[in-house]
Write a protein that holds these residues in place. Structure first.
Motif, mmCIF file in Angstrom:
data_model
loop_
_atom_site.group_PDB
_atom_site.id
_atom_site.type_symbol
_atom_site.label_atom_id
_atom_site.label_comp_id
_atom_site.label_asym_id
_atom_site.label_seq_id
_atom_site.Cartn_x
_atom_site.Cartn_y
_atom_site.Cartn_z
ATOM 1 N N PRO A 207 36.438 46.697 26.028
ATOM 2 C CA PRO A 207 36.542 47.452 26.939
ATOM 3 C C PRO A 207 36.526 46.684 28.425
ATOM 4 O O PRO A 207 35.664 45.583 28.527
ATOM 5 N N LYS A 208 37.171 46.874 29.495
ATOM 6 C CA LYS A 208 37.218 46.243 30.814
ATOM 7 C C LYS A 208 35.934 46.061 31.321
ATOM 8 O O LYS A 208 35.279 45.023 31.804
ATOM 9 N N LYS A 209 34.898 47.123 31.640
ATOM 10 C CA LYS A 209 33.863 47.133 31.954
ATOM 11 C C LYS A 209 32.700 46.331 31.006
ATOM 12 O O LYS A 209 32.027 45.507 31.714
ATOM 13 N N GLU A 210 33.013 46.331 29.801
ATOM 14 C CA GLU A 210 32.028 45.330 29.133
ATOM 15 C C GLU A 210 32.414 43.884 29.297
ATOM 16 O O GLU A 210 31.542 43.032 29.359
ATOM 17 N N LYS A 211 33.703 43.645 29.357
ATOM 18 C CA LYS A 211 34.234 42.339 29.791
ATOM 19 C C LYS A 211 33.480 41.823 30.846
ATOM 20 O O LYS A 211 33.187 40.668 30.904
ATOM 21 N N VAL A 212 33.490 42.578 31.948
ATOM 22 C CA VAL A 212 32.861 42.292 33.417
ATOM 23 C C VAL A 212 31.526 42.180 33.123
ATOM 24 O O VAL A 212 30.839 41.240 33.607
ATOM 25 N N GLN A 213 30.621 43.068 32.590
ATOM 26 C CA GLN A 213 28.977 42.964 32.664
ATOM 27 C C GLN A 213 28.724 42.111 31.742
ATOM 28 O O GLN A 213 27.618 41.431 32.067
ATOM 29 N N LYS A 214 28.902 42.050 30.534
ATOM 30 C CA LYS A 214 28.598 41.157 29.432
ATOM 31 C C LYS A 214 29.066 39.793 29.648
ATOM 32 O O LYS A 214 28.253 38.662 29.315
ATOM 33 N N TYR B 137 37.527 39.312 33.875
ATOM 34 C CA TYR B 137 38.237 40.377 34.026
ATOM 35 C C TYR B 137 39.579 39.861 33.697
ATOM 36 O O TYR B 137 39.918 38.912 33.880
ATOM 37 N N ALA B 138 40.304 40.711 32.872
ATOM 38 C CA ALA B 138 41.572 40.486 32.253
ATOM 39 C C ALA B 138 42.579 41.310 33.037
ATOM 40 O O ALA B 138 42.715 42.496 33.040
ATOM 41 N N ALA B 139 43.503 40.720 33.897
ATOM 42 C CA ALA B 139 44.522 41.111 34.650
ATOM 43 C C ALA B 139 45.866 41.350 33.436
ATOM 44 O O ALA B 139 45.788 40.793 32.472
ATOM 45 N N LYS B 140 46.968 41.662 34.135
ATOM 46 C CA LYS B 140 48.045 41.661 33.077
ATOM 47 C C LYS B 140 48.436 40.336 32.416
ATOM 48 O O LYS B 140 48.488 39.964 31.288
ATOM 49 N N SER B 141 48.549 39.203 33.455
ATOM 50 C CA SER B 141 48.779 37.837 32.767
ATOM 51 C C SER B 141 47.838 36.845 32.963
ATOM 52 O O SER B 141 47.939 35.516 32.335
ATOM 53 N N TYR B 142 46.756 37.208 33.719
ATOM 54 C CA TYR B 142 45.547 36.296 33.685
ATOM 55 C C TYR B 142 43.893 36.789 33.341
ATOM 56 O O TYR B 142 43.986 37.898 33.452
ATOM 57 N N LEU B 143 43.346 35.666 33.140
ATOM 58 C CA LEU B 143 41.808 35.973 32.959
ATOM 59 C C LEU B 143 41.175 35.418 34.047
ATOM 60 O O LEU B 143 41.427 34.307 34.485
ATOM 61 N N PHE B 144 40.116 36.202 34.790
ATOM 62 C CA PHE B 144 39.271 35.704 35.844
ATOM 63 C C PHE B 144 37.964 35.642 35.484
ATOM 64 O O PHE B 144 37.405 36.751 34.889
ATOM 65 N N SER C 53 44.183 43.748 42.971
ATOM 66 C CA SER C 53 44.056 44.479 44.063
ATOM 67 C C SER C 53 42.635 44.679 44.583
ATOM 68 O O SER C 53 41.585 44.410 43.969
ATOM 69 N N GLU C 54 42.488 45.309 45.951
ATOM 70 C CA GLU C 54 41.296 45.438 46.462
ATOM 71 C C GLU C 54 40.672 46.590 45.694
ATOM 72 O O GLU C 54 39.188 46.403 45.416
ATOM 73 N N LYS C 55 41.324 47.607 45.216
ATOM 74 C CA LYS C 55 40.662 48.534 44.139
ATOM 75 C C LYS C 55 40.005 48.035 43.054
ATOM 76 O O LYS C 55 38.856 48.019 42.509
ATOM 77 N N THR C 56 40.833 47.116 42.493
ATOM 78 C CA THR C 56 40.010 46.181 41.380
ATOM 79 C C THR C 56 38.997 45.565 41.680
ATOM 80 O O THR C 56 37.962 45.505 40.952
ATOM 81 N N CYS C 57 38.996 44.824 42.713
ATOM 82 C CA CYS C 57 37.930 44.062 43.241
ATOM 83 C C CYS C 57 36.430 44.845 43.451
ATOM 84 O O CYS C 57 35.539 44.823 43.116
ATOM 85 N N LYS C 58 36.769 46.164 43.957
ATOM 86 C CA LYS C 58 35.704 47.084 44.270
ATOM 87 C C LYS C 58 35.213 47.717 42.663
ATOM 88 O O LYS C 58 33.867 47.692 42.710
ATOM 89 N N MET C 59 36.033 47.762 41.996
ATOM 90 C CA MET C 59 35.597 48.170 40.415
ATOM 91 C C MET C 59 34.777 47.056 39.952
ATOM 92 O O MET C 59 33.481 47.315 39.494
ATOM 93 N N ILE C 60 35.263 45.867 39.809
ATOM 94 C CA ILE C 60 34.373 44.582 39.544
ATOM 95 C C ILE C 60 32.994 44.475 40.253
ATOM 96 O O ILE C 60 32.160 44.300 39.478
ATOM 97 N N TYR C 61 33.155 44.657 41.469
ATOM 98 C CA TYR C 61 31.750 44.546 42.258
ATOM 99 C C TYR C 61 30.861 45.480 41.997
ATOM 100 O O TYR C 61 29.876 45.214 41.661
ATOM 101 N N THR C 62 31.265 46.868 41.531
ATOM 102 C CA THR C 62 30.527 47.830 41.056
ATOM 103 C C THR C 62 29.857 47.545 39.860
ATOM 104 O O THR C 62 28.757 47.525 39.560
ATOM 105 N N TRP C 63 30.679 46.917 38.993
ATOM 106 C CA TRP C 63 30.092 46.762 37.479
ATOM 107 C C TRP C 63 29.227 45.607 37.554
ATOM 108 O O TRP C 63 28.312 45.469 36.911
#
Length: 162
Positions: A46-53, A57-64, A82-92
């Motif tokens: 899951p996206k949240k687990e990828k970020v937190q653990k 972060y996996a976008a369509k064609s890239y991993l960051f 997007s900025e929205k994705t960055c906010k989500m990653i920052y929160t996580w």
């Protein structure tokens, strides 16, 4: 940042996501695994687990790597995230105590001409003023996020486009 089709994807995943030499590794990946197998493994997380653990972060064609703001910045500047994705990653990130960048960094990457500590209210106030002057108009005013604006005939005259 790494493109999902890069031949070094597997090494990147081993560096940032999984250490298959650990006894409790359940990834099923080995040095002989293919990119397709690695992507399949990544898509099951899951996206949240990828970020937190894993700090990824996996976008369509890239991993960051979300630990390194330079990777996120490159994604922002190239329009890959997007900025929205960055906010989500920052929160996580904040939830697990991983904070080595903040939203000021994101805003500066998106709007470098305005300096380091820009307020989003500045943009909203400027847009509202342009709408009030009749220079631009909102084409989807009922939307809470993602409003789109177009230039009016008056705006075209003001800017000398007519």
């Amino acid at each position: 940042m790494i493109h999902k089709t890069d031949s070094s994807l597997l090494n990147w995943i081993y560096k940032y996501v999984v250490d298959f030499t650990l006894e409790n590794d359940k990834s099923g990946l080995t040095w002989e695994s293919t990119n397709k197998e690695a992507l399949s493994f990544m898509s099951r997380i899951p996206k949240k687990e990828k970020v937190q653990k894993y700090g990824v972060y996996a976008a369509k064609s890239y991993l960051f790597s979300v630990i390194e703001f330079d990777d996120l910045k490159e994604g922002l500047e190239n329009g890959l995230i997007s900025e929205k994705t960055c906010k989500m990653i920052y929160t996580w990130n904040s939830e697990v105590g991983r904070e080595n960048w903040d939203m000021d960094d994101v805003m500066h990457a998106l709007y470098p001409a305005f300096g380091r500590h820009i307020s989003r209210n500045f943009f909203y106030a400027a847009i509202k003023e342009l709408v009030d002057l009749g220079v631009i108009e909102c084409v989807n005013p009922k939307e809470v996020h993602g409003r789109m604006y177009i230039i009016t005939e008056k705006g075209e005259r003001v800017l000398g486009l007519r």
